[in-house]
Design a protein around this motif. Structure first.
Motif, PDB file in Angstrom:
ATOM      1  N   MET A 262       0.825  -1.186   0.000  1.00  0.00           N
ATOM      2  CA  MET A 262       0.000   0.000   0.000  1.00  0.00           C
ATOM      3  C   MET A 262       0.866   1.244   0.000  1.00  0.00           C
ATOM      4  N   GLY A 263       0.439   2.236  -0.738  1.00  0.00           N
ATOM      5  CA  GLY A 263       1.177   3.496  -0.794  1.00  0.00           C
ATOM      6  C   GLY A 263       0.946   4.335   0.448  1.00  0.00           C
ATOM      7  N   VAL A 264       1.856   5.220   0.697  1.00  0.00           N
ATOM      8  CA  VAL A 264       1.732   6.134   1.824  1.00  0.00           C
ATOM      9  C   VAL A 264       0.948   7.357   1.364  1.00  0.00           C
ATOM     10  N   GLU A 265      -0.080   7.721   2.123  1.00  0.00           N
ATOM     11  CA  GLU A 265      -0.872   8.900   1.787  1.00  0.00           C
ATOM     12  C   GLU A 265      -0.042  10.148   2.058  1.00  0.00           C
ATOM     13  N   ARG A 266       0.024  11.011   1.075  1.00  0.00           N
ATOM     14  CA  ARG A 266       0.796  12.243   1.212  1.00  0.00           C
ATOM     15  C   ARG A 266      -0.156  13.400   1.406  1.00  0.00           C
ATOM     16  N   ARG A 267       0.022  14.129   2.484  1.00  0.00           N
ATOM     17  CA  ARG A 267      -0.811  15.294   2.765  1.00  0.00           C
ATOM     18  C   ARG A 267      -0.152  16.535   2.183  1.00  0.00           C
ATOM     19  N   MET A 268      -0.957  17.359   1.545  1.00  0.00           N
ATOM     20  CA  MET A 268      -0.445  18.592   0.964  1.00  0.00           C
ATOM     21  C   MET A 268      -0.468  19.681   2.025  1.00  0.00           C
ATOM     22  N   LYS A 269       0.657  20.345   2.200  1.00  0.00           N
ATOM     23  CA  LYS A 269       0.719  21.440   3.162  1.00  0.00           C
ATOM     24  C   LYS A 269      -0.047  22.648   2.621  1.00  0.00           C
ATOM     25  N   PRO A 270      -0.711  23.385   3.521  1.00  0.00           N
ATOM     26  CA  PRO A 270      -1.441  24.577   3.077  1.00  0.00           C
ATOM     27  C   PRO A 270      -0.511  25.600   2.429  1.00  0.00           C
ATOM     28  N   ILE A 271      -1.077  26.392   1.557  1.00  0.00           N
ATOM     29  CA  ILE A 271      -0.323  27.496   0.961  1.00  0.00           C
ATOM     30  C   ILE A 271      -0.106  28.529   2.058  1.00  0.00           C
ATOM     31  N   SER A 272       1.097  29.068   2.108  1.00  0.00           N
ATOM     32  CA  SER A 272       1.447  30.010   3.178  1.00  0.00           C
ATOM     33  C   SER A 272       1.818  31.374   2.606  1.00  0.00           C
ATOM     34  N   ASP A 273       1.913  32.344   3.509  1.00  0.00           N
ATOM     35  CA  ASP A 273       2.400  33.670   3.127  1.00  0.00           C
ATOM     36  C   ASP A 273       3.783  33.566   2.493  1.00  0.00           C
ATOM     37  N   GLN A 274       4.593  32.658   2.991  1.00  0.00           N
ATOM     38  CA  GLN A 274       5.950  32.496   2.461  1.00  0.00           C
ATOM     39  C   GLN A 274       5.918  32.092   0.983  1.00  0.00           C
ATOM     40  N   HIS A 275       5.019  31.182   0.616  1.00  0.00           N
ATOM     41  CA  HIS A 275       4.895  30.767  -0.785  1.00  0.00           C
ATOM     42  C   HIS A 275       4.539  31.966  -1.670  1.00  0.00           C
ATOM     43  N   ILE A 276       3.566  32.745  -1.220  1.00  0.00           N
ATOM     44  CA  ILE A 276       3.102  33.892  -2.007  1.00  0.00           C
ATOM     45  C   ILE A 276       4.167  34.980  -2.060  1.00  0.00           C
ATOM     46  N   ASN A 277       4.795  35.252  -0.933  1.00  0.00           N
ATOM     47  CA  ASN A 277       5.861  36.262  -0.903  1.00  0.00           C
ATOM     48  C   ASN A 277       6.992  35.908  -1.862  1.00  0.00           C
ATOM     49  N   GLN A 278       7.352  34.627  -1.926  1.00  0.00           N
ATOM     50  CA  GLN A 278       8.439  34.206  -2.805  1.00  0.00           C
ATOM     51  C   GLN A 278       8.064  34.396  -4.271  1.00  0.00           C
ATOM     52  N   ALA A 279       6.849  33.983  -4.636  1.00  0.00           N
ATOM     53  CA  ALA A 279       6.407  34.147  -6.026  1.00  0.00           C
ATOM     54  C   ALA A 279       6.342  35.624  -6.399  1.00  0.00           C
ATOM     55  N   TRP A 280       5.811  36.440  -5.503  1.00  0.00           N
ATOM     56  CA  TRP A 280       5.704  37.873  -5.760  1.00  0.00           C
ATOM     57  C   TRP A 280       7.088  38.493  -5.911  1.00  0.00           C
ATOM     58  N   SER A 281       8.005  38.134  -5.026  1.00  0.00           N
ATOM     59  CA  SER A 281       9.378  38.646  -5.093  1.00  0.00           C
ATOM     60  C   SER A 281      10.047  38.252  -6.407  1.00  0.00           C
ATOM     61  N   ASP A 282       9.835  37.024  -6.832  1.00  0.00           N
ATOM     62  CA  ASP A 282      10.448  36.519  -8.065  1.00  0.00           C
ATOM     63  C   ASP A 282       9.900  37.191  -9.321  1.00  0.00           C
ATOM     64  N   LEU A 283       8.623  37.565  -9.308  1.00  0.00           N
ATOM     65  CA  LEU A 283       7.961  37.941 -10.565  1.00  0.00           C
ATOM     66  C   LEU A 283       7.400  39.352 -10.641  1.00  0.00           C
ATOM     67  N   LYS A 284       7.319  40.067  -9.529  1.00  0.00           N
ATOM     68  CA  LYS A 284       6.622  41.363  -9.562  1.00  0.00           C
ATOM     69  C   LYS A 284       7.257  42.361 -10.527  1.00  0.00           C
ATOM     70  N   SER A 285       8.569  42.316 -10.697  1.00  0.00           N
ATOM     71  CA  SER A 285       9.211  43.295 -11.579  1.00  0.00           C
ATOM     72  C   SER A 285       8.921  43.018 -13.061  1.00  0.00           C
ATOM     73  N   THR A 286       8.648  41.766 -13.404  1.00  0.00           N
ATOM     74  CA  THR A 286       8.373  41.438 -14.803  1.00  0.00           C
ATOM     75  C   THR A 286       6.888  41.265 -15.107  1.00  0.00           C
ATOM     76  N   HIS A 287       6.088  40.893 -14.096  1.00  0.00           N
ATOM     77  CA  HIS A 287       4.678  40.603 -14.339  1.00  0.00           C
ATOM     78  C   HIS A 287       3.708  41.530 -13.622  1.00  0.00           C
ATOM     79  N   GLY A 288       4.200  42.368 -12.724  1.00  0.00           N
ATOM     80  CA  GLY A 288       3.340  43.335 -12.038  1.00  0.00           C
ATOM     81  C   GLY A 288       2.343  42.686 -11.107  1.00  0.00           C
ATOM     82  N   GLY A 289       1.219  43.349 -10.946  1.00  0.00           N
ATOM     83  CA  GLY A 289       0.193  42.864 -10.043  1.00  0.00           C
ATOM     84  C   GLY A 289       0.526  43.188  -8.598  1.00  0.00           C
ATOM     85  N   VAL A 290      -0.392  42.837  -7.725  1.00  0.00           N
ATOM     86  CA  VAL A 290      -0.181  43.028  -6.297  1.00  0.00           C
ATOM     87  C   VAL A 290       0.113  41.671  -5.668  1.00  0.00           C
ATOM     88  N   ARG A 291       0.626  41.694  -4.465  1.00  0.00           N
ATOM     89  CA  ARG A 291       1.047  40.477  -3.781  1.00  0.00           C
ATOM     90  C   ARG A 291      -0.051  39.406  -3.777  1.00  0.00           C
TER      91      ARG A 291
END
Length: 195
Positions: free
Chosen positions: A1-30
């Motif tokens: 039997m496979g091990v059930e993998r739980r997905m961790k909730p999306i966090s502020d850290q995930h969003i902050n990283q994406a925004w930091s990586d892309l805001k200068s080229t793609h704009g938008g708000v956080r």
């Protein structure tokens, strides 16, 4: 039997990283980057593919992103709110009712405002039209799904939205189900990443 993998909730850290990586080229708000992170983590899309399916600022007609689940034959029209407050969906759902569905499922030229997301969505609709069986308006936030479902104002708006079923079926030339669903980014275990 496979091990059930739980997905961790999306966090502020995930969003902050994406925004930091892309805001200068793609704009938008956080907060716009919540949808991007959702499509990457939950739907398993790569960064470039997710960017093609998300709105970063601009007139969104109540739709912040889209995804076609080819395996389940479901088209998801997403509205994202980086908040626990489900009442924030009211204006967005009203925009979908007032103009969004008509703009998306319009035959011929559309989008008076040059909305890039809408143009990409319509292009994908043409390509995937024969495969789509259901269209979901998927409202994703951080709060309690049951509270959102029980909200009298959202229930009324949902009924108005579902009354626009005819726009979807007319576009496809056959009966295609229109549904509304709520998802919480705090509980992603109901989602199965595609990759």
């Amino acid at each position: 039997m496979g091990v059930e993998r739980r997905m961790k909730p999306i966090s502020d850290q995930h969003i902050n990283q994406a925004w930091s990586d892309l805001k200068s080229t793609h704009g938008g708000v956080r907060e716009d980057y919540f949808g991007l992170v959702f499509l990457e983590r939950v739907q398993g899309l790569g960064r470039d593919s997710a960017l093609q399916r998300i709105a970063l600022g601009g007139n969104d007609y109540g739709v912040d992103g889209f995804f076609f689940d080819e395996k389940r034959r479901n088209l998801h029209l997403y509205q994202f709110k980086w908040s626990k407050n489900h009442a924030l969906f009211r204006q967005s759902v009203q925009r979908i009712i007032d103009a969004g569905l008509a703009e998306i499922f319009e035959r011929g030229p559309s989008d008076r405002y040059g909305n890039e997301l809408l143009m990409r969505l319509r292009s994908n609709l043409v390509k995937d039209q024969a495969l789509i069986e259901r269209v979901f308006v998927t409202l994703v936030f951080n709060g309690d799904v049951e509270s959102a479902r029980k909200s009298a104002s959202l229930e009324s708006l949902t009924e108005q939205l579902l009354s626009k079923q005819y726009l979807v079926s007319e576009y496809f030339g056959r009966e295609v189900e229109l549904m509304v669903e709520y998802r919480s980014s705090a509980d992603l275990d109901g989602y199965l990443p595609l990759r």
